[in-house]
Design a protein around this motif. Sequence first.
Motif, PDB file in Angstrom:
ATOM      1  N   GLN A 142     -10.918 -22.031 -16.678  1.00  0.00           N
ATOM      2  CA  GLN A 142     -12.148 -22.716 -16.784  1.00  0.00           C
ATOM      3  C   GLN A 142     -12.392 -23.922 -15.928  1.00  0.00           C
ATOM      4  N   GLY A 143     -11.189 -24.733 -15.997  1.00  0.00           N
ATOM      5  CA  GLY A 143     -11.250 -25.936 -15.238  1.00  0.00           C
ATOM      6  C   GLY A 143     -11.326 -25.700 -13.801  1.00  0.00           C
ATOM      7  N   LEU A 144     -10.521 -24.695 -13.223  1.00  0.00           N
ATOM      8  CA  LEU A 144     -10.578 -24.572 -11.796  1.00  0.00           C
ATOM      9  C   LEU A 144     -11.950 -23.744 -11.184  1.00  0.00           C
ATOM     10  N   ILE A 145     -12.457 -22.851 -12.185  1.00  0.00           N
ATOM     11  CA  ILE A 145     -13.925 -22.651 -11.752  1.00  0.00           C
ATOM     12  C   ILE A 145     -14.930 -23.379 -11.634  1.00  0.00           C
ATOM     13  N   SER A 146     -14.959 -24.628 -12.643  1.00  0.00           N
ATOM     14  CA  SER A 146     -15.708 -25.806 -12.607  1.00  0.00           C
ATOM     15  C   SER A 146     -15.567 -26.407 -11.303  1.00  0.00           C
ATOM     16  N   ALA A 147     -14.165 -26.716 -10.800  1.00  0.00           N
ATOM     17  CA  ALA A 147     -13.939 -27.668  -9.739  1.00  0.00           C
ATOM     18  C   ALA A 147     -14.423 -27.058  -8.470  1.00  0.00           C
ATOM     19  N   MET A 148     -14.592 -25.661  -8.527  1.00  0.00           N
ATOM     20  CA  MET A 148     -15.016 -24.622  -7.236  1.00  0.00           C
ATOM     21  C   MET A 148     -16.060 -24.972  -6.979  1.00  0.00           C
ATOM     22  N   PHE A 149     -17.183 -25.252  -8.059  1.00  0.00           N
ATOM     23  CA  PHE A 149     -18.615 -25.385  -7.755  1.00  0.00           C
ATOM     24  C   PHE A 149     -18.748 -26.553  -6.877  1.00  0.00           C
ATOM     25  N   VAL A 320     -11.348 -35.041  -5.944  1.00  0.00           N
ATOM     26  CA  VAL A 320     -11.165 -35.567  -7.519  1.00  0.00           C
ATOM     27  C   VAL A 320     -11.460 -34.347  -8.618  1.00  0.00           C
ATOM     28  N   MET A 321     -12.411 -33.606  -8.427  1.00  0.00           N
ATOM     29  CA  MET A 321     -12.729 -32.614  -9.498  1.00  0.00           C
ATOM     30  C   MET A 321     -11.855 -31.578  -9.132  1.00  0.00           C
ATOM     31  N   LEU A 322     -11.376 -31.386  -7.874  1.00  0.00           N
ATOM     32  CA  LEU A 322     -10.379 -30.483  -7.920  1.00  0.00           C
ATOM     33  C   LEU A 322      -9.102 -30.550  -8.431  1.00  0.00           C
ATOM     34  N   ILE A 323      -8.663 -32.025  -8.633  1.00  0.00           N
ATOM     35  CA  ILE A 323      -7.400 -32.364  -9.275  1.00  0.00           C
ATOM     36  C   ILE A 323      -7.783 -32.476 -10.964  1.00  0.00           C
ATOM     37  N   ILE A 324      -8.773 -33.050 -11.399  1.00  0.00           N
ATOM     38  CA  ILE A 324      -9.008 -33.365 -12.575  1.00  0.00           C
ATOM     39  C   ILE A 324      -9.304 -32.220 -13.399  1.00  0.00           C
ATOM     40  N   ALA A 325     -10.137 -31.108 -12.845  1.00  0.00           N
ATOM     41  CA  ALA A 325     -10.311 -30.008 -13.504  1.00  0.00           C
ATOM     42  C   ALA A 325      -9.474 -29.304 -14.190  1.00  0.00           C
ATOM     43  N   ALA A 328      -7.226 -31.365 -16.756  1.00  0.00           N
ATOM     44  CA  ALA A 328      -7.896 -31.304 -17.942  1.00  0.00           C
ATOM     45  C   ALA A 328      -7.786 -30.181 -18.886  1.00  0.00           C
ATOM     46  N   GLY A 329      -7.762 -29.001 -18.268  1.00  0.00           N
ATOM     47  CA  GLY A 329      -7.595 -27.615 -18.834  1.00  0.00           C
ATOM     48  C   GLY A 329      -6.270 -27.506 -19.469  1.00  0.00           C
ATOM     49  N   LYS A 330      -5.298 -28.288 -18.971  1.00  0.00           N
ATOM     50  CA  LYS A 330      -3.752 -28.089 -19.138  1.00  0.00           C
ATOM     51  C   LYS A 330      -3.744 -29.002 -20.259  1.00  0.00           C
ATOM     52  N   LEU A 331      -4.321 -30.052 -20.283  1.00  0.00           N
ATOM     53  CA  LEU A 331      -4.126 -31.123 -21.411  1.00  0.00           C
ATOM     54  C   LEU A 331      -5.072 -30.834 -22.602  1.00  0.00           C
ATOM     55  N   MET A 332      -6.150 -30.140 -22.433  1.00  0.00           N
ATOM     56  CA  MET A 332      -7.071 -29.830 -23.461  1.00  0.00           C
ATOM     57  C   MET A 332      -6.403 -29.151 -24.760  1.00  0.00           C
ATOM     58  N   PRO A 333      -5.723 -28.295 -24.554  1.00  0.00           N
ATOM     59  CA  PRO A 333      -5.014 -27.699 -26.207  1.00  0.00           C
ATOM     60  C   PRO A 333      -4.298 -28.945 -26.913  1.00  0.00           C
ATOM     61  N   LYS A 334      -3.637 -29.839 -26.135  1.00  0.00           N
ATOM     62  CA  LYS A 334      -3.069 -30.838 -26.950  1.00  0.00           C
ATOM     63  C   LYS A 334      -4.144 -32.105 -27.395  1.00  0.00           C
ATOM     64  N   MET A 370     -18.268 -44.808  -6.410  1.00  0.00           N
ATOM     65  CA  MET A 370     -18.888 -44.760  -7.672  1.00  0.00           C
ATOM     66  C   MET A 370     -19.548 -43.382  -7.833  1.00  0.00           C
ATOM     67  N   ILE A 371     -19.993 -42.224  -6.967  1.00  0.00           N
ATOM     68  CA  ILE A 371     -20.449 -41.052  -7.161  1.00  0.00           C
ATOM     69  C   ILE A 371     -18.997 -40.221  -7.386  1.00  0.00           C
ATOM     70  N   THR A 372     -17.951 -40.542  -6.908  1.00  0.00           N
ATOM     71  CA  THR A 372     -16.698 -39.804  -7.008  1.00  0.00           C
ATOM     72  C   THR A 372     -16.279 -40.114  -8.506  1.00  0.00           C
ATOM     73  N   TYR A 373     -16.522 -41.135  -9.170  1.00  0.00           N
ATOM     74  CA  TYR A 373     -16.223 -41.826 -10.425  1.00  0.00           C
ATOM     75  C   TYR A 373     -17.145 -40.947 -11.546  1.00  0.00           C
ATOM     76  N   VAL A 374     -18.448 -40.905 -11.195  1.00  0.00           N
ATOM     77  CA  VAL A 374     -19.219 -40.088 -11.943  1.00  0.00           C
ATOM     78  C   VAL A 374     -19.037 -38.786 -12.011  1.00  0.00           C
ATOM     79  N   GLY A 375     -18.553 -38.083 -10.799  1.00  0.00           N
ATOM     80  CA  GLY A 375     -18.174 -36.747 -10.687  1.00  0.00           C
ATOM     81  C   GLY A 375     -17.175 -36.466 -11.472  1.00  0.00           C
ATOM     82  N   ALA A 376     -16.132 -37.416 -11.787  1.00  0.00           N
ATOM     83  CA  ALA A 376     -14.907 -36.899 -12.562  1.00  0.00           C
ATOM     84  C   ALA A 376     -15.397 -37.029 -13.941  1.00  0.00           C
ATOM     85  N   GLY A 377     -16.396 -37.916 -14.283  1.00  0.00           N
ATOM     86  CA  GLY A 377     -16.869 -37.669 -15.912  1.00  0.00           C
ATOM     87  C   GLY A 377     -17.455 -36.374 -16.105  1.00  0.00           C
TER      88      GLY A 377
END
Length: 492
Positions: A142-149, A320-325, A328-334, A370-377
């Motif tokens: 799901q994280g990868l799908i979101s990043a690809m948008f 940044v989205m491509l890295i974070i998404a 985050a998906g990997k860390l989310m279950p923990k 700043m828009i990169t920071y916002v995009g990460a959130g």
Amino acid sequence: MEVTRNGETYDLSYAKKATLVVVLLPLLVMYTEAMLTPALPTIQKEFAINPNDVSWVLTIYLLVGTVSAAILGKLGDMYGKKKMFLVALGFYTVGVILNGFAPSFQWLLFSRAIQGLGMAIFPLAFSLVREEFPPEMVPQVQGLISAMFGVGMVIALPLGAYVTQHWGWRWTYHSAAPFAIIMFFLAWKVLKESRYINPGKLDWQGAFFLVWAVVPALVAVTRAPNVGWTARETLVLFAVSIVGALLLVLWEKRAENPLIPLDIVSSRNPAIVNLGIMFAAFGISMMSQANTYIFQMKPPYGFGKTILESGLLMTPMAGVMLIIAPLAGKLMPKIGAKPLAITGALIASSGLAILSKYATTLSLWQFVGMITYVGAGITLMNISFINVLVFSVPPKVMGVATGANSLFRNFGSTWGPAIAGTVMSTYYILVHIPGVPVPLKIPTTKAYEVLFGTSAGIYLFLAILSLAIVEVMKGGKIREVENGGEKEVEVA
């Protein structure tokens, strides 16, 4: 290789192949849709229509897509999600092909409506991921799908401008058509049919009331910036929509097999996610409109960049989205979906608050940062929301749950540009540019303050709203909602 989780067997080799299909899907759609934006002035000129008419190229797609996402999502639950996914992707592919050969504006609207029927591909894809992938893989995919948008948007905007400028707007579709056909055959060959089927009759009365409730409201929002929010036409359309919404609720409460099961979409987590996604889409749309103007307005009102340069300047955000998404998906279950949703919303809110105060005084690279920071959130929050949804509803109604979520997302996406346009038309100055016969309306600092400030308030509200989420994963365990209750899956 197969793995077993609480009695359910999953094929890991299939999951990896299917991941390729569902992750490439948003690239195709964002490539197609974002490439259209730079082409709208050219379409307007070719068909000799006014700006209000050309906006229907976007509106008709959204109108049809909003309704089809809910209906085909329900049909996916009833007859199989792969079948309906291929039907939706087939409509999308046919629409893309026909768009490029449209002999008239009316034909273009017709083919865009066909393409809009394909908007159901995303809720159905989310459902297939949830059903056929091991639970621990779902957040990552799901994280990868979101990043690809985001990646698709960054690729498509400058590429669309280049293609339109050098070969004409029709080639934005001609170039996308082969990829759509390839995606269809990949999905047909690779994807498996969903393991959960919930047979029944389609709620045609519910579908009628859904159209009644949705279409007038979206038309009103789209036209309001031009005709006025208090114009008779706007108020009548909103009134008609409210009546349709009331009738939809009354009917669905007594329907034997409702199109939108109210007990599902109004239960705690789905209700929070649907409301959250709607407001998030609204905030993103307003922010995006403000970003576009700041990038492209001539100094001192902006950075004076071309569409191509603006797209390239958004590359850091996509990276940044491509890295974070996926991370985050990997860390989310923990860590849990809830803390990540709150963190993401607070990051976005704080960044937007800074932009509301300093957007027009920042240097170019400070603004990009700043828009990169916002995009990460925003990425963190969106991934958390979709995972909260898919683990909070029974698999047999996953299609309708994700379809309803798309409906709410589209409402937010429609309101955002309309409100942003109204704000920019309220706070502006007239600037005379040599060679241009009429003065141009340029948004003032106050306009950006209102747009970014409102978006900041929305994401702060979403952080508070996320506190009410019932956690679906934490400490290496994922809590899944079953047809008769709940179960925990160990993934650590």
